[in-house]
Design an enzyme around this catalytic site. Structure first.
Site, mmCIF file in Angstrom:
data_model
loop_
_atom_site.group_PDB
_atom_site.id
_atom_site.type_symbol
_atom_site.label_atom_id
_atom_site.label_comp_id
_atom_site.label_asym_id
_atom_site.label_seq_id
_atom_site.Cartn_x
_atom_site.Cartn_y
_atom_site.Cartn_z
ATOM 1 N N ALA A 79 -4.316 0.694 0.091
ATOM 2 C CA ALA A 79 -3.424 -0.016 -0.830
ATOM 3 C C ALA A 79 -1.986 0.317 -0.485
ATOM 4 O O ALA A 79 -1.697 1.360 0.099
ATOM 5 C CB ALA A 79 -3.719 0.366 -2.280
ATOM 6 N N CYS A 80 -1.064 -0.609 -0.830
ATOM 7 C CA CYS A 80 0.362 -0.338 -0.669
ATOM 8 C C CYS A 80 1.035 -0.595 -2.006
ATOM 9 O O CYS A 80 0.393 -0.540 -3.052
ATOM 10 C CB CYS A 80 0.958 -1.188 0.451
ATOM 11 S SG CYS A 80 1.008 -2.952 0.102
ATOM 12 N N ALA A 81 2.312 -0.907 -1.991
ATOM 13 C CA ALA A 81 3.075 -1.026 -3.239
ATOM 14 C C ALA A 81 2.564 -2.133 -4.146
ATOM 15 O O ALA A 81 2.653 -2.035 -5.371
ATOM 16 C CB ALA A 81 4.552 -1.260 -2.919
ATOM 17 N N ARG A 89 -0.362 -4.435 -2.961
ATOM 18 C CA ARG A 89 -1.547 -5.110 -2.447
ATOM 19 C C ARG A 89 -2.699 -4.148 -2.201
ATOM 20 O O ARG A 89 -2.499 -2.979 -1.878
ATOM 21 C CB ARG A 89 -1.230 -5.811 -1.119
ATOM 22 C CG ARG A 89 0.048 -6.584 -1.136
ATOM 23 C CD ARG A 89 0.327 -7.181 0.221
ATOM 24 N NE ARG A 89 1.732 -7.557 0.317
ATOM 25 C CZ ARG A 89 2.238 -8.292 1.273
ATOM 26 N NH1 ARG A 89 1.480 -8.742 2.225
ATOM 27 N NH2 ARG A 89 3.523 -8.595 1.290
#
Length: 701
Positions: free
Chosen positions: A638-640, A642
């Site tokens: 996961a990122c900021a 998504r």
């Protein structure tokens, strides 16, 4: 000879295209992880930036020795140390990203980073010139009372002269200077009292292997080790090597005689050796690459009217849907590809030098800073060079933060005279973050039938306010990106590029952390302007002017594009229940699954917290099913904003099914790379998916 038919040619071309597409689909997950890795240190920058900006404002407006001065300096240095150590932070984050957050890999990355820089430090040295060819120009007493004369004396004879006075300069030359007072027509190089070659700022040149006269700006202190200033590049490579070594050797069993070094203990040992070739490669090529990047950074700054900012944003915004924009802007923000303080001073021509001195004297008190009342360009350059953190800073964002921290001797307006327009790859974002995209949200909402507007008003207005305040754009951007990609590339991207063009044209210097919202504008625009006059009023308030221009441009463009393009934005299709956020929490509080069925075992006594957790587990399980099941999932991350996934077969992914679970504003499938946009919920989904997958895989063993 057999002829090559058109059918065979077409078949070969088709196969080549298929191989190319396969290669692209395989590289996407790797780049996606790299982009995610960048977010870990980037997430630290907002708070560090706030401390740096506020601290600089307080200390610069307080008298030395007072509580305000020390408190401001404390805040400033707390923030500044984060930006000064970005390379090792990137090194660690890359290692974590490619090893499923392994702490062993992180420690290994630090070891590799220290070894690589230690090798460079051992071979890095200054250029000491032969004493027999070094001459000292000195002032000595003349024959008449109160008179002086200038003499050139051999360095070897200097100590034996009884009446020698002040040394003016030292030079290295093979010519005989004993009979002249002028260097006109003489080939020489300036050295210091230790016979070391120096640049115009009085800083020593370095040699590394066979490469001489490496500019001081390409040398810096990396975690206390004097080595090449590679920005974040070397850190990224070392982190990748550490991750590779961990993934390959962390389960290796060695023979019994040396079994103590098996498994995770073997990883840092292998990495220790593996970074040696990398360090040598950087030593061979980085001085040339570094000077080339510096030249690019300076040349791009000479483009007229914000053209460099415009080109930058076209490329950066085009990569946002793929989550690769972090990879693109990293070199421009944190390496000399985005400009260099030292390079700007050392390459300034005479006209630029004169313009700089004139502007600098209007902004600073030369006498208070220990300079002559009418300082020369070299005097000011030497003062700037006396602060290594400022002098060696490179990259658009890094330079901005260092200038904010040192506004007593240098500000953004001064550097305009040297064609160094700091903020050119940042300031343009405020125009469409503050008002542009929020007005696009308003335009989309006004396209919703009147009877449904009240139901969806909260969705649009909360997303618009989030964009304005923090610069987080995903809720709005991805609403139209996945419904009508032509809106993103045909309307939004050109308008965003125009925002950067106007910001560059007005020479705005407002920096940011990573978002460009109102908070960043206050911290890096308003506070530096009123606190330390870091920039002109035009620079800081032109940002608002750009935002005012972009507001109607975004509103009318999106209003008519959505209306006549018949884009079914949430609520326009007649559904009063359209949402851009998750329904899971609400249903879970009622004891229901995402699909509306009652949670097994739930009773009226089940707490809302337990129900929410159960609903999240149910949702994570459903996502796994829609991804093709446990056997099709290779990696979960996961990122900021998504959920980033790697699968074996992208054709098995049911992205509509994932979106139907609620909370997601869109999903993107590119080969084996899958991205689902949530905007926050992904941080709750990721650990639960990992846990469920582990349980499913263990049950099959």
């Amino acid at each position: 000879m057999k002829s090559f038919s058109s059918i065979e040619w077409k078949s070969g071309a088709k196969n080549s295209w298929a191989m190319f597409k396969k290669g692209c689909s395989n590289i996407m997950p790797t780049l996606s992880k790299l982009s995610k890795a960048f977010l870990l240190p980037i997430a630290l920058l907002p708070i560090a930036g706030v401390f740096l900006g506020v601290g600089a404002a307080i200390s610069s407006n307080s008298d030395a020795g007072t509580f305000g001065y020390f408190f401001g300096t404390l805040l400033n240095k707390m923030g500044d140390v984060c930006f000064g150590n970005l390379p090792i932070l990137f090194c660690i984050s890359v290692a974590l990203a490619y090893t499923k957050d392994s702490g062993i890999a992180a420690i290994t990355a630090v070891v590799g980073f220290l070894v690589m820089n230690g090798m460079q430090a051992a071979l890095l040295h200054t250029q000491v010139m032969d004493a027999s060819n070094v001459w000292a120009q000195i002032n000595v007493a003349g024959s008449g009372e109160g008179t002086t004369q200038t003499l050139w004396v051999s360095f070897n004879e200097l100590a034996s002269i009884a009446r020698f006075g002040d040394v003016i300069q030292y030079v290295y030359t093979t010519s005989d200077l004993s009979t002249t007072q002028s260097l006109e027509g003489v080939s020489y190089q300036v050295v210091n009292a230790s016979r070391e070659l120096i640049d115009g700022a009085g800083l020593v040149y370095y040699s590394l292997l066979w490469i001489n006269k490496i500019p001081n700006g390409l040398i810096t202190s990396n975690v206390g080790i004097n080595s090449l200033n590679t920005g974040v590049f070397a850190g990224i490579f070392v982190g990748a090597i550490a991750a590779k070594c961990y993934n390959k050797f962390h389960q290796t069993q060695l023979p019994s005689a040396i079994s103590f070094f098996s498994g995770t203990k073997l990883v840092p040992i292998v990495t220790f050796v593996a970074v040696i070739p990398l360090s040598l490669i950087f030593m061979f090529i980085w001085p040339y690459i570094g000077m080339g990047l510096a030249a690019f950074g300076q040349a791009s700054g000479n483009l007229p009217g914000g053209i460099d900012s415009f080109i930058y944003e076209v490329a950066e915004r085009s990569l946002v849907p793929f989550g690769l924009h972090h990879v693109f802007y990293a070199p421009l923000w944190w390496t000399n590809a985005g400009g260099s303080i030292a390079e700007a001073f050392n390459t300034a021509n005479e006209a630029q030098q004169n313009a700089f001195v004139e502007i600098w004297m209007k902004n600073h008190d030369a006498v208070a800073l220990g300079l002559p009342a009418m300082p020369k360009f070299d005097d000011i350059r030497n003062l700037i060079a006396s602060r290594p953190d400022l002098w060696t800073s490179m990259g658009d964002q890094t330079m901005a933060y260092k200038v904010i921290a040192n506004t007593d001797i240098l500000n953004f307006t001064d550097l305009e005279a040297l064609n160094l327009n700091i903020g050119r790859f940042q300031s343009g974002k405020f125009g469409f973050m503050l008002l542009g995209l929020p007005m696009a949200g308003l335009a989309m909402w006004l396209n919703v039938p009147k009877e449904n507007r009240k139901e969806v008003m909260g969705i649009y207005f909360s997303a618009a306010f989030t964009c304005f305040l923090t610069g987080i754009t995903e809720p709005i951007e991805y609403t139209f990106l996945f419904l009508a990609p032509w809106l993103f590339y045909g309307v939004h991207m050109p308008l965003a590029a125009l925002s950067f063009l106007f910001a560059g044209l007005f020479k705005t210097h407002v920096s940011m952390t990573v978002s460009g919202g109102f908070i960043d504008y206050i911290v890096f625009g308003v506070i530096p302007f009123f606190g330390s006059k870091a920039m002109t009023a035009k620079s800081v308030f032109a940002i608002l002017g750009v935002a005012v221009i972009m507001a109607p441009a975004y509103f009318f463009s999106f209003y008519f594009a959505v209306k006549y393009g018949k884009v079914m934005v949430p609520g326009r299709d007649g559904s009063a229940n359209a949402q851009l956020a998750t329904k899971a929490d609400y249903k879970a509080s009622k004891g229901l699954n995402v699909d509306g069925s009652k949670i097994e075992g739930s009773t009226s006594k089940v707490s809302a917290k337990d129900a929410v957790e159960e609903a999240r587990i149910q949702k994570a399980t459903k996502i796994i099913e829609f991804l093709g099941g446990e056997g099709n999932i290779v990696d979960v991350d996961a990122c900021a904003s998504r959920l980033r996934l790697t699968v074996k077969d992208g054709s098995l992914v049911d992205k509509d099914g994932i979106i139907s679970l609620g909370g997601a504003t869109g999903a993107l499938v590119r080969g084996t790379n899958v991205q689902v946009v949530y905007g926050g919920e992904q941080e709750a989904i990721k650990p639960r998916m990992i846990k469920i997958l582990d349980e499913q895989r263990k049950s099959k063993k």
